[in-house]
Design an enzyme around this catalytic site. Structure first.
Site, PDB file in Angstrom:
ATOM      1  N   ASP A 111     -78.923 -70.853  -4.142  1.00 42.44           N
ATOM      2  CA  ASP A 111     -80.379 -70.675  -4.055  1.00 42.44           C
ATOM      3  C   ASP A 111     -80.801 -69.231  -4.320  1.00 42.44           C
ATOM      4  O   ASP A 111     -81.654 -68.961  -5.175  1.00 42.44           O
ATOM      5  CB  ASP A 111     -80.892 -71.105  -2.679  1.00 42.44           C
ATOM      6  CG  ASP A 111     -80.973 -72.610  -2.519  1.00 42.44           C
ATOM      7  OD1 ASP A 111     -81.179 -73.301  -3.538  1.00 42.44           O
ATOM      8  OD2 ASP A 111     -80.845 -73.094  -1.380  1.00 42.44           O
ATOM      9  N   LYS A 159     -78.897 -78.510   4.846  1.00 41.01           N
ATOM     10  CA  LYS A 159     -78.190 -77.345   4.312  1.00 41.01           C
ATOM     11  C   LYS A 159     -77.340 -76.614   5.353  1.00 41.01           C
ATOM     12  O   LYS A 159     -76.333 -75.995   5.009  1.00 41.01           O
ATOM     13  CB  LYS A 159     -79.183 -76.364   3.683  1.00 41.01           C
ATOM     14  CG  LYS A 159     -79.802 -76.863   2.390  1.00 41.01           C
ATOM     15  CD  LYS A 159     -80.684 -75.791   1.771  1.00 41.01           C
ATOM     16  CE  LYS A 159     -81.302 -76.259   0.479  1.00 41.01           C
ATOM     17  NZ  LYS A 159     -82.110 -75.204  -0.173  1.00 41.01           N
TER      18      LYS A 159
END
Length: 278
Positions: free
Chosen positions: A101, A65
């Site tokens: 997220d 990420k």
């Protein structure tokens, strides 16, 4: 030929993202197909080069990420603040990075919140990537009262990147435990509760109020020891499945312009996990 979408990371074989996204492609009569691809950090650059001409979009999970950001053309401001990207949109070879997220987590909270999220007094437990995504997303949404606690306070302070936020306090575990009844929402972001630490909890819930919402980002096991203890004290509980579904739904919307049916996805994945709604 169907448009191709992926989730990449390492390990990736356990991912339920293909089940979820392919159900959404089918139910919306779209010609997309979503697959999981095992990609490590050393393979990332070559895979991204390939994806520029072969895929419409992809999700990124651990441990990629942060690393993915150096290979993207444009990064959303919220993702920059979070310092990580989990969703990439391919527009004619230009790669746009976003982070769904934290916002996905906040959308998932709508299942249990009674008040607007900006009115909540929130305790975040943990200081990793998930805590960072949620913290900056909460600030983005205008939340005014946030405390962060972690076993290592230095790591909690590092989440703030040296910035001064009047709305954010870093407190010790003992202070958090002592003042637990003052929080309307507690967010557990650590790995405690997952294998092989299923019986461990990050802090004592002795002073927990029955009016508090207790949220754990873990969804396997479906109900962690932390949530079981909160449930015994009559608190409202929620596991990490809504976050997983909503972060995926927001990515799907970025790629297709359609926000998919999250209720059906919850039912499918709940059954797959062998759990009951919490």
């Amino acid at each position: 030929m169907r448009d191709q979408f992926y989730v990449i990371g390492q390990p990736i074989g356990h991912s339920m993202s293909p089940t979820m996204h392919n159900e959404w492609f089918e139910s919306n009569n779209l010609s997309g197909h979503y697959s999981a691809k095992e990609v490590g950090i050393t393979d990332l650059e070559s895979v991204i080069g390939e994806f520029r001409s072969t895929v419409k979009g992809f999700n990124v999970t651990a441990p990629l990420k942060v690393e993915i950001m150096k290979f993207l053309d444009v990064i959303d401001p919220l993702a920059k603040n979070i310092g990580a990207v989990n969703t990439v949109i391919n527009q004619d070879g230009l790669l746009y990075g976003k982070n769904t997220d934290g916002i996905g987590y906040c959308r998932g909270l709508s299942m249990v919140l009674k008040n607007p999220i900006e009115q909540e007094n929130i305790l975040i437990i943990g200081a990793g990537g998930a805590a960072r995504a949620i913290l900056y997303s909460l600030l983005h949404l205008g939340v005014k009262h946030i405390s962060i606690t972690n076993r290592t306070l230095e790591n909690a302070h590092e989440l703030l990147d040296g910035k001064l936020f009047n709305d954010v306090k870093v407190i010790s575990i003992s202070d958090a435990e002592e003042n637990l009844e003052n929080y309307s929402l507690i967010i557990q972001t650590t790995s405690l509760g997952m294998k092989p630490n299923e019986d461990q909890v990050p802090l004592s819930l002795h002073n927990l109020s029955s009016k508090t919402i207790v949220s754990d980002l873990i969804y396997s096991p479906f109900k962690t020891a932390f949530l079981k203890e909160a449930e015994k004290r009559n608190a409202i509980i929620q596991n990490g499945l809504p976050m997983f579904i909503y972060q995926g739904a927001l990515a799907f919307q970025e790629w297709t312009g359609i926000f998919p049916n999250t209720i059906d996805a919850y039912k499918i994945l709940e059954t797959k996990l062998g759990g009951t709604k919490c």
